[in-house]
Motif scaffolding. Structure first.
Motif, PDB file in Angstrom:
ATOM      1  N   ALA A   3       0.969  -1.084  -0.023  1.00 48.08           N
ATOM      2  CA  ALA A   3      -0.311   0.009  -0.046  1.00 48.08           C
ATOM      3  C   ALA A   3       1.017   1.145  -0.133  1.00 48.08           C
ATOM      4  O   ALA A   3       1.028   2.105  -0.751  1.00 48.08           O
ATOM      5  N   ALA A   4       2.170   0.549   0.625  1.00 47.16           N
ATOM      6  CA  ALA A   4       2.939   2.491   0.854  1.00 47.16           C
ATOM      7  C   ALA A   4       3.304   2.836  -0.821  1.00 47.16           C
ATOM      8  O   ALA A   4       3.766   3.834  -1.179  1.00 47.16           O
ATOM      9  N   LEU A   5       3.699   1.298  -1.236  1.00 48.94           N
ATOM     10  CA  LEU A   5       3.954   1.962  -2.645  1.00 48.94           C
ATOM     11  C   LEU A   5       3.327   2.742  -3.766  1.00 48.94           C
ATOM     12  O   LEU A   5       3.389   3.128  -4.754  1.00 48.94           O
ATOM     13  N   VAL A   6       1.570   1.633  -3.717  1.00 51.66           N
ATOM     14  CA  VAL A   6       0.650   2.738  -3.698  1.00 51.66           C
ATOM     15  C   VAL A   6       0.389   3.758  -3.879  1.00 51.66           C
ATOM     16  O   VAL A   6      -0.301   5.094  -4.425  1.00 51.66           O
ATOM     17  N   ASP A   7       0.781   4.690  -2.676  1.00 51.27           N
ATOM     18  CA  ASP A   7       0.625   6.136  -1.835  1.00 51.27           C
ATOM     19  C   ASP A   7       1.584   6.185  -2.967  1.00 51.27           C
ATOM     20  O   ASP A   7       1.530   8.061  -2.713  1.00 51.27           O
ATOM     21  N   ARG A   8       2.646   5.948  -2.831  1.00 51.86           N
ATOM     22  CA  ARG A   8       3.990   6.908  -3.485  1.00 51.86           C
ATOM     23  C   ARG A   8       4.290   7.376  -4.566  1.00 51.86           C
ATOM     24  O   ARG A   8       3.918   8.173  -5.267  1.00 51.86           O
ATOM     25  N   HIS A   9       3.808   6.319  -5.307  1.00 50.16           N
ATOM     26  CA  HIS A   9       4.020   5.728  -6.812  1.00 50.16           C
ATOM     27  C   HIS A   9       2.284   5.993  -7.485  1.00 50.16           C
ATOM     28  O   HIS A   9       2.833   6.411  -8.922  1.00 50.16           O
TER      29      HIS A   9
ATOM     30  N   PRO B 169      -2.080  -7.285  -5.179  1.00 52.72           N
ATOM     31  CA  PRO B 169      -2.485  -6.362  -5.306  1.00 52.72           C
ATOM     32  C   PRO B 169      -3.590  -5.731  -4.769  1.00 52.72           C
ATOM     33  O   PRO B 169      -4.564  -6.504  -4.438  1.00 52.72           O
ATOM     34  N   PRO B 170      -3.250  -4.359  -3.756  1.00 50.99           N
ATOM     35  CA  PRO B 170      -4.110  -4.178  -2.804  1.00 50.99           C
ATOM     36  C   PRO B 170      -5.246  -3.278  -3.432  1.00 50.99           C
ATOM     37  O   PRO B 170      -5.641  -2.232  -2.838  1.00 50.99           O
ATOM     38  N   LEU B 171      -5.971  -3.826  -4.202  1.00 50.65           N
ATOM     39  CA  LEU B 171      -7.136  -3.990  -5.013  1.00 50.65           C
ATOM     40  C   LEU B 171      -8.459  -2.586  -3.908  1.00 50.65           C
ATOM     41  O   LEU B 171      -9.071  -1.589  -4.173  1.00 50.65           O
TER      42      LEU B 171
ATOM     43  N   GLY C  92      -6.197   2.292   4.591  1.00 44.82           N
ATOM     44  CA  GLY C  92      -6.991   1.090   4.617  1.00 44.82           C
ATOM     45  C   GLY C  92      -5.984  -0.165   5.005  1.00 44.82           C
ATOM     46  O   GLY C  92      -7.257  -1.393   5.499  1.00 44.82           O
ATOM     47  N   ALA C  93      -5.210  -0.292   4.221  1.00 41.93           N
ATOM     48  CA  ALA C  93      -4.499  -1.507   4.609  1.00 41.93           C
ATOM     49  C   ALA C  93      -4.254  -1.882   5.576  1.00 41.93           C
ATOM     50  O   ALA C  93      -3.999  -3.580   6.046  1.00 41.93           O
ATOM     51  N   TRP C  94      -3.720  -0.921   6.187  1.00 40.57           N
ATOM     52  CA  TRP C  94      -3.550  -1.943   8.381  1.00 40.57           C
ATOM     53  C   TRP C  94      -4.961  -1.915   8.475  1.00 40.57           C
ATOM     54  O   TRP C  94      -4.699  -3.212   9.463  1.00 40.57           O
ATOM     55  N   VAL C  95      -5.988  -1.294   7.703  1.00 46.59           N
ATOM     56  CA  VAL C  95      -7.131  -2.224   8.760  1.00 46.59           C
ATOM     57  C   VAL C  95      -7.702  -3.549   8.139  1.00 46.59           C
ATOM     58  O   VAL C  95      -7.679  -4.855   8.470  1.00 46.59           O
ATOM     59  N   ASN C  96      -7.958  -3.730   6.828  1.00 46.03           N
ATOM     60  CA  ASN C  96      -7.041  -5.012   5.967  1.00 46.03           C
ATOM     61  C   ASN C  96      -6.544  -6.120   7.206  1.00 46.03           C
ATOM     62  O   ASN C  96      -6.876  -7.105   7.209  1.00 46.03           O
ATOM     63  N   THR C  97      -5.348  -5.590   7.463  1.00 43.20           N
ATOM     64  CA  THR C  97      -3.889  -6.254   7.405  1.00 43.20           C
ATOM     65  C   THR C  97      -4.790  -7.142   8.770  1.00 43.20           C
ATOM     66  O   THR C  97      -4.660  -8.138   9.493  1.00 43.20           O
TER      67      THR C  97
END
Length: 425
Positions: free
Chosen positions: A73-79, A125-127, A344-349
């Protein structure tokens, strides 16, 4: 994106520009996640002839997918979604295709299958988190955003119910590996359609200027705690229902009906919750909803028979989707503009890790404790999470004004950077 001036409703959510196209594409890709677990389990067990090997491969696949989710998710936020999701989806689909080919016929080494499964899980992928970040960009009216998150949560619930059913249909006329191959195809098609949506471009512009953050921010602790508590409870419930049915001489069809009742209750609860205009804030509703889940599960332990247990499970389901929807709302409110996918990814995790831990704990407790006590402990996990979050709401940390000012300044700076990027373009 501009705020919607229409009456807050589910139809209004889908009438937002490009909302239906983007949401449908994300759901196609996410259907893969509803199918892949059962498909991989069946394919590996058929290829190796060992349930133990299949369980180990699934555990490795799940662990890599869940615990690396914040990093992806961090990669999605960054790129941005376009630059980050496409390579992930290509690798994920390719590795699932490799796993499908390796398990199409018996004789594949379990170690090789495990290595491919770990690699595939690491590229998932964190869709889901990205779609919720898109909702946050698309819908600026907080009342409408609540409906968007509720709709997203209910749809995801239905995907995880229908996914195994589709695998069951496939294995009726094809090897189980076909289910793995279809999962790969779905995630590839869905991700490609998702990232080419015009709405996703705006998320990418803002995210590309954000600094990567993989830690849990201060404001995200409450939703993560609630998500973990909900996951712990739900993970234990599956085995407890199996034990309940076995003790009373019911078959597997009875268990399936109870699981369906839980999902149905969650879907109905999520839709009703999203349709209400709440006066209390999301941080106030969060512990209340979690406590409702805990009390319902504790009451399920007192059920004398199948009918009453089903009723209690339906009541528990009413709180699942609303609690998770509220957790996502609180996480989104706490996130900087360029860190929504991570939030959202932290909640998912937390949910997925809680489910895995709850299932493991349930396996240790079933047979050692009465089923009623097991339900009480499952409900107690949610009640403890509710109490922890409730205390945090009533007694906030020291210097809350300074923390709020820091968060506000950070958001303004990142929003300003995104605006400058748009002007340069």
């Amino acid at each position: 994106m501009s705020a919607s001036s229409t009456r807050p409703s589910y139809a209004a959510v889908l009438r937002m520009p490009h909302a239906t196209r983007t949401f449908t594409a994300a759901l196609v890709g996410r259907l893969s996640y509803g199918m892949v677990s059962l498909a991989v389990l069946l394919a590996v067990s058929r290829a190796t002839g060992s349930y133990a090997a299949a369980g180990a491969v699934m555990a490795l696949f799940g662990a890599a997918s869940v615990f690396l989710s914040p990093l992806r998710a961090a990669l999605v936020d960054r790129h941005g979604p376009r630059r980050a999701l496409l390579p992930m989806a290509a690798l994920y689909a390719g590795l699932l295709g490799t796993l499908a080919a390796a398990t199409w016929r018996p004789g594949a080494p379990a170690a090789v299958l495990g290595a491919v499964a770990v690699a595939a899980g690491a590229c998932t992928p964190p869709l889901g988190p990205t779609m919720r970040a898109v909702w946050g960009e698309l819908v600026t009216d907080r009342r409408l955003l609540q409906r968007a998150y509720s709709l997203d949560g209910v749809a995801e619930e239905l995907l995880f119910v229908s996914g195994p059913l589709l695998v069951g249909v496939l294995v009726g006329f094809a090897p189980p590996a076909a289910g793995v191959a279809v999962s790969a195809l779905l995630v590839g098609i869905g991700t490609l359609a998702f990232v080419t949506s015009p709405v996703v471009k705006n998320v990418a512009v803002r995210a590309s200027r954000a600094r990567a953050r993989t830690r849990i921010g201060r404001g995200r602790v409450q939703p993560v705690v609630v998500a973990a508590g909900v996951g712990l409870s739900l993970g234990a419930v599956d085995l407890l229902v199996l034990a309940f049915a076995e003790q009373r001489g019911h078959g597997d069809d009875t268990v399936a009906w109870i699981f369906a009742a839980l999902s149905a209750g969650s879907a109905v609860g999520g839709l009703l919750y999203g349709a209400v205009e709440w006066r209390a804030g999301a941080r106030v509703r969060l512990p209340a909803l979690t406590a409702g889940l805990g009390l319902s599960l504790a009451a399920a332990g007192l059920a004398p028979g199948f009918a009453t247990l089903t009723g209690a499970v339906v009541c528990a389901g009413f709180f699942v989707a609303p609690a998770l929807t509220t957790a996502y709302l609180v996480a989104d409110e706490s996130a900087a503009p360029g860190a929504r996918v991570q939030a959202g990814a932290w909640v998912n995790t937390a949910v997925n890790a809680g489910i895995s831990t709850g299932a493991a704990a349930g396996g240790l407790l079933v047979g050692r404790l009465p089923v009623g006590a097991g339900f009480a402990l499952a409900g107690g996990a949610a009640l403890l999470a509710a109490a922890a979050v409730g205390l945090g709401t009533c007694y906030p940390r020291a210097r809350p004004q300074k923390q709020e000012q820091e968060q506000k300044l950070e958001r303004e700076q990142e929003a300003g950077s995104a605006e400058q990027a748009r002007e340069r373009r």
